[in-house]
Each structure stands twice: as structure tokens, then as C-alpha cells.
Design a protein around this motif. Sequence first.
Motif: not given
Length: 774
Positions: A458, A461, A485, A511-512
Motif C-alpha cells: 500500500e 500504490y 491508477e 501513495d496509500s
Amino acid sequence: VTRYSVPEEMKEGSVVANLAADLGLDVGSLTERKVKLDILHSKKYLDINKDTGELYVLEKIDREYICNIKTSSCFLKMDVTLENPIRIFNFEVEILDINDHAPHFRKETMHLDISESTSVGERFSLNNAVDPDYGSNSIKTYHLTESDHFNLDIQTGSDGSKYANLVLKKALDREKKAVHNLILTAVDGGVPARSGTASIIVRVLDVNDNAPQFDRQVYTVNVSENSPIGSLVMKLNAEDLDEGGNAEIVYSFTLYTSEKTQDLFSLNSNTGEIKVKGVIDFEEIKTLEMHIQAHDKGINQLSGQCTVMVFVIDVNDNHPTITITSLKTAVKENVPLGTVIALVGISDRDSGDNGIVNITINQQLPFALNKSSDKDFALIVSEPLDREKVSEYDITFIVTDRGTPPLSDNETITLELLDINDNAPLFPKSFYTIPVMENNGPGSLLSSVAAVDPDLHENQYLVYFIIEKEIANTSMSMLFSINPENGDLYALKTFDYEREKEFLFHIEARDSGVPPLSSNVTVHIIIVDQNDNTPVIVSPWSAHGSVVEEVIPRSIDKGHLVSKVIAIDGDSVHNSRITYQFLQLTDATLFSLDQYNGEIRTMRMFSYRDARHQRMVVLAKDNGDPALSATVTIKLSTVEQAVKVYSDTMEVPLEYDIFSDLNLYLVISLGAVSFLLLMTILVTIVLKCQKPKPTKAAPPVCRNSIISQRNSTIADSTLISSDAYWYSLFLAETRKGKVVVRQPVPKAGYIISSIPRSTGLTETSESAASTLQV
């Protein structure tokens, strides 16, 4: 019978007796009567001298030869025969014995085998000696050399012969003396006495009366561990003083020798060699004890024993070992310094220097070993870790002992670094310039603006956003779209280079992770011109289509400017470059066309043969791919009188139909603006040209005041005398939201004025009214 006695030692020629005298005969009668002597058995020994009548010895007489049987008397019998008359006389010659022979033994050496267990007093017969002589000249006695164990017993036979027996007077010991050498002497009774000798060899026969014996009771030997199978440890040598089977020794392990020892060593029963039989390991057993028996092969076996102590010598045959406990296979990359990754123990089964172990790790790692004891260590983090640089460590522990040669071992553990969100997304570029061809389709992909994040999962991502920005009351999200994405950038509308040339905005990548990290990049969209505008011919101008009629005098000279074709193109510079060429021409020898400025000039003077009416079709083509073009037809009529080409008072009205993008109503309303305003703008432009800005070099010709004479005889491809330039200026000013007005100026040509649509008469640095005079 007449008897004579002679000793046997008489030599040849010796006279035994005078037969003639003993017979009462003279010597002559012996000769006449033919004396014949017959000596029985010994004719060769005696003879009669017929001249003297003496009996003499022919050769030496040997009594023992003549009388080979031992007897008290030995005679040579003779018969003497006389003829005329025949008479026979008997004589006996007795041979007297003398001591002319020494005693001798039939065997010079006599062998006796006597057991060492024979009792004292035991008698052993010896071979007697012989002597051919008789009587006192024969053997009288025997003598034996001095001996501690033997003496002689002499016996006399019925015939007077002497016999000797060997008598044991002291017990024999073979181990002390196995052979006794004796000399037996036989002596006769002659004067002087004679003797003969014989050797007596007494071999003492062994009795198993001695047990085998080792030279030591305890033997010590050093044996290296891992000695090759079959290698010799030692050779035992027990001794047995006996001989023969009594001295033959058989070696064997006794019951006191363990089975383990017998598995490791072999014992040769005949030679006493001890060899390695199994694998000897110092770490398993360090001392071995062998109990060995040696027995002989006698009837009553005797034996002896010894002990062999084997001390095993350590060899560096064991590799050091590593034991890893409390192992962490994964840690976060921001783990504190000093964190224990694993506990490590080391050992070596060898002893001494062979068992001393050193431990190291591969030096390129940021880790260290802390020593807690000689055998225990802790692997700790000694430098900051960064998963993005190294995501996984293969840590190899290397242990080496101090043996000769040293032995080593190694073991590798794998440590995984767990990711934390410590890296913001990163764009490969800090500034993206993206060219976009105009007339693109809505939704077309422009480019990919993708960032990378070295973190994992994560934390890696990414989500992409266009940072909102308004341009001319238009939001960027209405013009462009980005895939959240993957960062693909799309156009949401069709762009027109003639209206929009560029856009500048920012894209953010986030980012995540928790908390999230982000970064942004500047995107510069450049609209690329496409050849989508066809050239428009603005000169020569006709209000009624593409056919233009011109009148020229026939008396013009060579090189006279007949007409000038001017075409403009709304595309960019490259696509708007115009070239000119004739498509049709009545007389190709009369007119020429400059392909760059569109000027049509005469190539010669008119003659009476030339037609009065000339027709030419001119093609204006741009430089695009594919090229776009327009044509104009010019009809020339020649007249004899001169015609004024341009009237100073001629007023050319502004034709708005050539500007497809102008609003007709605006043109009409702005056309009513007072002449004073136009004059004021003109004066302002003139003042600017006369007084250039001090920071920039003044151009050779003022941009806002370009004078051109239509009847100029010099063709100039620069801005001067270029009618296309002012039209391009018209177009540019129009795109800026300004109204372009073209009106006649007496004796000067045309004036082009531009007025902002929205700001009226307010003059600014960018939207000030401008005037172009041509």
C-alpha cells in the motif's frame, strides 16, 4: 717245517734267512737242481737269491694286509722244490706285528640327541675305534675331553676289545647350552702309543619348559585418529627360549580386551602385528587398552601376557559448528540500532588449537557480532537499514578453527526488511512538455505521467490528481483527465491551434501509506499546428469571385509590375508559407511570376502580334503536408493610352467577407468610430516608432509602420512591400479579440487599426490599439 720270524717293518732286500745253509746245500746245487719257490698267498713278498741261497724280502710286508683277520699269528708259507732228485722243503715265515697303525673311528663325527629332561646317569653308546694291530698294539683305552655334563664308561669285550659309553653326569638345559661338542680319543698299547679321535656332537633336545615372554609388561603407543585402515600400530615380539613347536608363538587378545577395542584393531596371530581395523575417533575415545596373550605350540602350552596402552592423538578432523537461536527472519527497515537479529553459538569437537574457533560474517553487511562468551555471540544491527537500497540480506556466518590445516564451515540466514512508508512518489522528470496535435479527438491519450514509489504494497500504490487551475474561467478538469491508477493523461476536448496554443498545470501523485506521501510535477501542453487552413487570396481582390480583370497599357516596359498575388494562411509559420505558380498562361514568354512574393511582371514589351486580352491562372499553395491551395484568374486587357493604376482618392471599402472569423455586426459598429480616434491612434504609433524603448535596439523598420508602394519596381520578400504580412497581422490581432479595420488614406495606401473587443479604447501594454500603414 722250518719257521722263520720277521717283523713286518722289514724293507725291500732285507734277508730273512739263508736257505742253502739251512738245507745243507751249496749254492751251486741250488742252481743245478732248479730250485723252485712257491710262496702261498704272498709270493710277491719273498724270493730266493739263487746265487747266494738267501731268502730276501721283495717288498715291504704288511701283516694287517696279509692277515686281514685279526689273529695272534700271521704266517707266510713257502714250498721249496729241488729237482734231481725231487725234494720238497716246507718253510713258514711268521710275520711279527709292530705298532704301525693308530686307532681310528669309522665315523669321524658322532651325533647324539639327548633330551634336556634326561635323567643323570643315563648311558649312551658310542662308536668304538678300530686298530689293525694286534695284542698290545691294539686299542688300550679311551679318553673324553673335559665336560661338566658327560664322562666315559669303558667296557672290555670278551675278545678283549674296548668299548666306551657316554654317561650323563649333570642334567642338561637346552636353553643354556643346546649343543655339546666333545672329543673322544682312542689310545693303543704300542710303544710309543698311537691314538685316534672322533667328534661327539650332543644336541640337547628341547622340552617345553619355557613360557613365551614379552620384553615389557606394558607397552604404550600413540595413534592418530582417522589413521588409515591397515596402518601398522606396532609389532609385538614375544620370545620363547624353547625351540621348534615349543617356541612357535601364537598371539591373541585375552578376554579382558573389550569388543570395541577389537573392532578398532586387529592382531596378527603369527607375527604379532597390531594394525588399524576401524575408524578411530579422538572425540569418541581417547585411550584404548589391549590385553594380549602369547602362547607356544608345545604339547603342554605355556603362555605370557602383556598390556598395550593406545593413546589417540587428536587430528583436526571436525569442522566447527554453528548453532543459531532466537532468529528474526524479518524486521522493519527503521529498526533501531542494536536490535538483536539472532543468537549464535559456535563449537568444535576437537581439542587444543583444533577446537579454538573464530567467527566472522560477510564484511559488506551493516551488521555486527557482539561477544557474550567464547562460544556465544549476538548478531545486532549496527547501521541504519534501507529496504529501498537492500530489501533482503543473506548473512553468512563463517567459523574457522586454528588447526593445521584450519577447517571452516558457514551457515547463511536470510533477513527480510519490512517496508515502511518513507519514500514519496517520484516522477522521472520534474517538467513534462507534451506536444498535442490540434484537431485531436476527445478522449485521446496524450501521454503517461507515471511516478514511481520504491516502497512496497500500500505504500507503493499511487493515485494521480490534476491540481485544479482555471484558465479563462475554464477548469483544467474540463480540458484534461488523468487515470488515477496509472497516470495516463487524456484530452477531453478538441484543441485548435489558432485558438489555444498551450496549457500549464500540475499533476500530483499520492501513495496509500499511513500517513500518505505525495509529490507533483509540472505539465506543459503545447498544441501543435496542423495544416487545416486553406490559403486565402486577398490580392488582387475581387468582389465577385476569383476572376479579376485588370487593364494595362501596351506601352509598358520590360519588368513592369502587372499585378501582385497575395495569399494568406491561418496556420502556423511552417504551414503558412505560400508559394506561387502559373497554372494557365496565354503567353508564357510575356509574363513571369515570382514564386515567393507573387509579383507578376512583364518579361518583354508588347508587340503588335500579342493578343489584347491575356488570361492567367495563379495557384497559391502552402507548405503543409498535405499541401492546401487556392487559385485566382486574372484577365488582362491592354489599351493604347496610359491608365492610372492607383487613384490617390480611391477608397477601398473594407471587405469583411474575407475574414471568416469576424463578426459582421462588430465591423459595422466599429466602422462608425470617428476619424479622430483613428488619427489619434495613428499619431501614437508614429510616436512610438520615432521613440523606441531604450532597453532594446530599434529595428530598422518600425513594426507598426510599414510603407509600401504598390507601383514599386523592386520585389522585396521581407516585411517591407509584403502585403501578406499585414494580413497576418490582421489575423493575429483578430485572434486576440480585436476588430481589424481597413480604410483608405489619401496618397498613402491603407490603414489597419486594431481595437480590443472588450476594453474599448483603454490602452494597455498588451491590448493597445495599433495601426499599420501601407
